[in-house]
Design a protein around this motif. Structure first.
Motif, PDB file in Angstrom:
ATOM      1  N   ILE A 161      39.130   7.689  11.168  1.00 20.14           N
ATOM      2  CA  ILE A 161      39.362   8.486   9.969  1.00 20.14           C
ATOM      3  C   ILE A 161      38.464   8.012   8.842  1.00 20.14           C
ATOM      4  O   ILE A 161      38.516   6.853   8.428  1.00 20.14           O
ATOM      5  CB  ILE A 161      40.841   8.400   9.538  1.00 20.14           C
ATOM      6  N   SER A 162      37.646   8.923   8.346  1.00 20.18           N
ATOM      7  CA  SER A 162      36.796   8.657   7.189  1.00 20.18           C
ATOM      8  C   SER A 162      37.280   9.543   6.048  1.00 20.18           C
ATOM      9  O   SER A 162      36.899  10.705   5.951  1.00 20.18           O
ATOM     10  CB  SER A 162      35.329   8.966   7.521  1.00 20.18           C
ATOM     11  N   ASN A 175      41.598   8.435   0.274  1.00 18.88           N
ATOM     12  CA  ASN A 175      41.317   7.023   0.504  1.00 18.88           C
ATOM     13  C   ASN A 175      42.513   6.134   0.184  1.00 18.88           C
ATOM     14  O   ASN A 175      42.549   4.976   0.596  1.00 18.88           O
ATOM     15  CB  ASN A 175      40.134   6.578  -0.371  1.00 18.88           C
ATOM     16  N   TYR A 210      40.031   3.181  10.211  1.00 14.66           N
ATOM     17  CA  TYR A 210      39.444   3.820   9.031  1.00 14.66           C
ATOM     18  C   TYR A 210      37.978   3.427   8.896  1.00 14.66           C
ATOM     19  O   TYR A 210      37.580   2.308   9.224  1.00 14.66           O
ATOM     20  CB  TYR A 210      40.203   3.422   7.762  1.00 14.66           C
ATOM     21  N   SER A 237      40.093  -1.210   8.587  1.00 19.80           N
ATOM     22  CA  SER A 237      38.845  -0.450   8.549  1.00 19.80           C
ATOM     23  C   SER A 237      37.779  -1.145   9.371  1.00 19.80           C
ATOM     24  O   SER A 237      37.763  -2.372   9.485  1.00 19.80           O
ATOM     25  CB  SER A 237      38.346  -0.315   7.102  1.00 19.80           C
TER      26      SER A 237
END
Length: 642
Positions: free
Chosen positions: A341-342, A348, A371, A633
């Motif tokens: 997932i970006s 965010n 992420y 991330s």
């Protein structure tokens, strides 16, 4: 032929909609002249290509518009690569600001005129992958950081590379001057060839440098996506109407890409209602009324909103938000088990794992989540760099007796000791016996700055992010996608830029933070800007076991400006950090379970998911406040890269 002999075609912007038949040959003539005199890689050429693309878009000639916009974006990318290697912070900021309208125009063309056309989808996703998060990468001089961490021999090569890149940039922008265009272009080709050979030589000796110069291509990124995984690339854009030359209100869009399939997308709608749903969801998921929790949270500031938040409320709000940002792509996922997932914009600031489906199941119960700042990060993760030192853990710094830390001129409340983190540090030392453990007076900023590529870094302390920075940036602009080469020449005040730099407002606190320490290099406050200078190339994981460490200024298209991105720039493969003030006891339990699983060989994302699922079954910890604050991330494999 001297440059002064040329008369550049000047076209009134009103011709775009009223005299498109007459405008087209003039734009084509301008393009031909610029390519001949300045070469194919000059920003003026990109501007001419963009002018034609917008003209074709306005006239409904979609295929032509896609072709010219793709060429324009490719030319701009080559220009960015040159100018982001060298140049001042001001020059880099201006160059990147000028590309925003092109990004919006590319996405708008695909969504409005060619939603299912392969070339349009490719153009839109490619421009997002190239531009998203690029501003922070550029304004934090990664090449200079890298240079300071190399051997003298490679440093010399990097110096030559920077000088050569600067020379190419200057000559490209200056044009032929009094030289014949053919001689000017031949000189540029010779310099470019020299630069490519130097890139290959340095890349063969430095894996870190290779990550900086790897071309950003859609095929390259697609090959990095593992089987049964999908990249979800979210983006905020301003839809541009080429006929009336105006931009609309911001919207969210998401593109889905896997290892073998075609690109798919969903236009999620206007950003405002989604952002409001995000805010409501964050308030619910990040608050818990238990006095025991809030009296020992890892934050120096009192909670501002603590009204009752039940697990039921979180699920309701999580389902409402999920319908907006995830349900439109769920049906496209097929056999996907791993979501890369970006996010973009306010997305965010949320843990996607707490979004729920119609059956009340959390997303983390059905998918493995990782992420990314951008799908571009997948290219960086392909370069494997060995660690240099054993694991490094810092916990419970001695903050001292003083008025409190000073951050960007603000005196913060004095920090209290986090004695529970001493147990956390000792437990991690027991799991990984070769760990270097620094606690109390030894937990200094200077000590952290001296580490070189440890296997992992774990920091248990207070964290902070100041949200009340000046809102107006010297880079603010409202110019739509334009037609003139003079566009984007914006005023820049260096001091204002420094004051508004979010990397100076996101920080961690260490020994003597309350007193300010004895010197500016070791004042007990490590900003994100300083964190970006750490030598973490080869570090497999950085865990910030503190409050709000995943927060920062959210810039549409650039991700979170804070510790999260700073640690990527410092070279770390993966980062785990929090999105809200966390429970001291609950965090210790989460961390011990997480590292125990890492020790057994579980992947970094997998270990966090299994830890969260275990806490979800515990009546004391099942509220997402306890288990969902931390997100992981970057790299998802285990510490050995498997």
């Amino acid at each position: 032929m001297a440059e002064s002999t040329f008369s550049w075609p000047s076209v009134s912007t009103t011709w775009l909609c009223c005299n498109s038949t007459r405008a087209e040959p003039l734009y084509e003539r301008a393009l031909a002249i610029r390519e001949k005199v300045l070469g194919p890689n000059h920003p003026e050429v990109a501007q001419s290509l963009n002018n034609l693309a917008l003209l074709y878009h306005a006239n409904g000639e979609t295929a032509q518009a896609i072709q010219f916009l793709t060429r324009s974006n490719d030319t701009t990318e080559r220009d960015l690569v040159r100018n982001l290697v060298s140049g001042s912070e001001r020059q880099k900021a201006l160059y990147l600001k000028k590309t925003e309208s092109n990004t919006d125009a590319t996405i708008s063309l695909q969504v409005q005129a060619a939603p299912h056309t392969a070339e349009a989808l490719k153009a839109a996703l490619t421009v997002i992958l190239r531009r998203k998060g690029r501003a922070l990468d550029a304004m934090t001089s990664t090449l200079e950081i890298l240079r300071n961490q190399q051997s003298p021999e490679i440093q010399k090569l990097l110096d030559g590379y920077s000088a050569l890149a600067s020379q190419i940039s200057v000559l490209t922008l200056r044009g032929p001057g009094k030289k014949q265009p053919e001689a000017h272009l031949a000189n540029l080709r010779e310099l470019e060839n020299h630069k490519e050979k130097l890139e290959a030589e340095i890349s063969a000796r430095s894996a870190e440098f290779k990550t900086q110069v790897t071309p950003i291509t859609l095929n390259g990124i697609q090959q990095c996506i593992p089987p049964r995984a999908s990249l979800l690339e979210y983006a905020v854009y301003r839809p541009y109407d080429a006929k009336i030359k105006k931009s609309g209100t911001p919207r969210y869009v998401v593109y889905l890409l896997n290892q073998s399939g075609e690109i798919r997308f969903a236009d999620l709608g206007e950003a405002e209602p989604i952002d409001k749903a995000v805010a409501a969801f964050r308030r619910a998921v990040s608050t818990k009324t238990s006095a025991d929790v809030w009296s020992r949270k890892r934050s120096f500031a009192p909670l501002t909103s603590g009204r009752g938040s039940t697990q039921t409320n979180v699920k309701v709000l999580g389902h409402q938000l999920g319908k907006l940002i995830f349900e439109p792509v769920r049906k496209m996922l097929g056999t996907t088990q791993h979501l890369l997932i970006s996010p973009d914009g306010d997305l965010n600031l949320i843990p996607f794992g707490v979004l729920t489906d119609k059956n009340g199941k959390y997303l983390t119960e059905n998918y493995l989540l990782t992420y990314l700042t951008s799908g571009r990060d997948l290219l960086r993760l392909q370069v494997k760099i060995d660690s240099h030192e054993p694991p490094f853990v810092m916990a419970n710094p001695t903050f001292g007796n003083g008025r409190g830390p000073v951050l960007m001129g603000k005196v913060l409340a004095p920090l209290s000791q986090l004695r529970g983190t001493t147990q956390e540090g000792n437990q991690l030392k027991a799991i990984f016996p070769d760990t270097t453990l620094k606690m109390n007076l030894e937990a200094t900023e200077e000590t952290l700055k001296a580490v070189i590529r440890p296997v992992f870094v774990h920091i248990a302390t207070h964290g902070s992010f100041l949200e009340d920075a000046p809102e107006k940036s010297p880079l603010d602009h409202t110019t739509p996608p334009g037609l003139t080469s003079e566009e984007g020449q914006l005023p820049m005040d260096t001091e204002n830029l420094r004051q508004s730099n979010p990397l100076l407002r996101s920080c961690l606190f260490f020994t003597d933070a309350n007193t300010g320490g004895t010197n500016p290099e070791d004042d007990g406050t490590l900003t994100a800007l300083e964190a970006a200078q750490l030598n973490l190339w080869g570090t497999k994981l950085v865990v910030l076991s503190a409050c709000d460490t995943g927060l920062g200024d959210v810039k549409n298209g650039d991700g979170v400006y804070g510790l999260r991105r700073a640690l990527v720039l410092a070279g770390s493969e993966a980062q785990m950090m929090s999105l809200w003030p966390v429970s001291d006891a609950g965090t210790r339990e989460l961390m011990v379970e997480y590292y125990t699983r890492l020790k057994k060989g579980e992947g970094r994302s997998e270990a966090l998911r299994h830890t969260q699922l275990k806490m979800l079954k515990d009546p004391r910890r099942r509220h997402p406040f306890y288990w969902a604050a931390f997100i992981q991330s970057g790299g998802w494999t285990n510490l050995e890269g498997k």
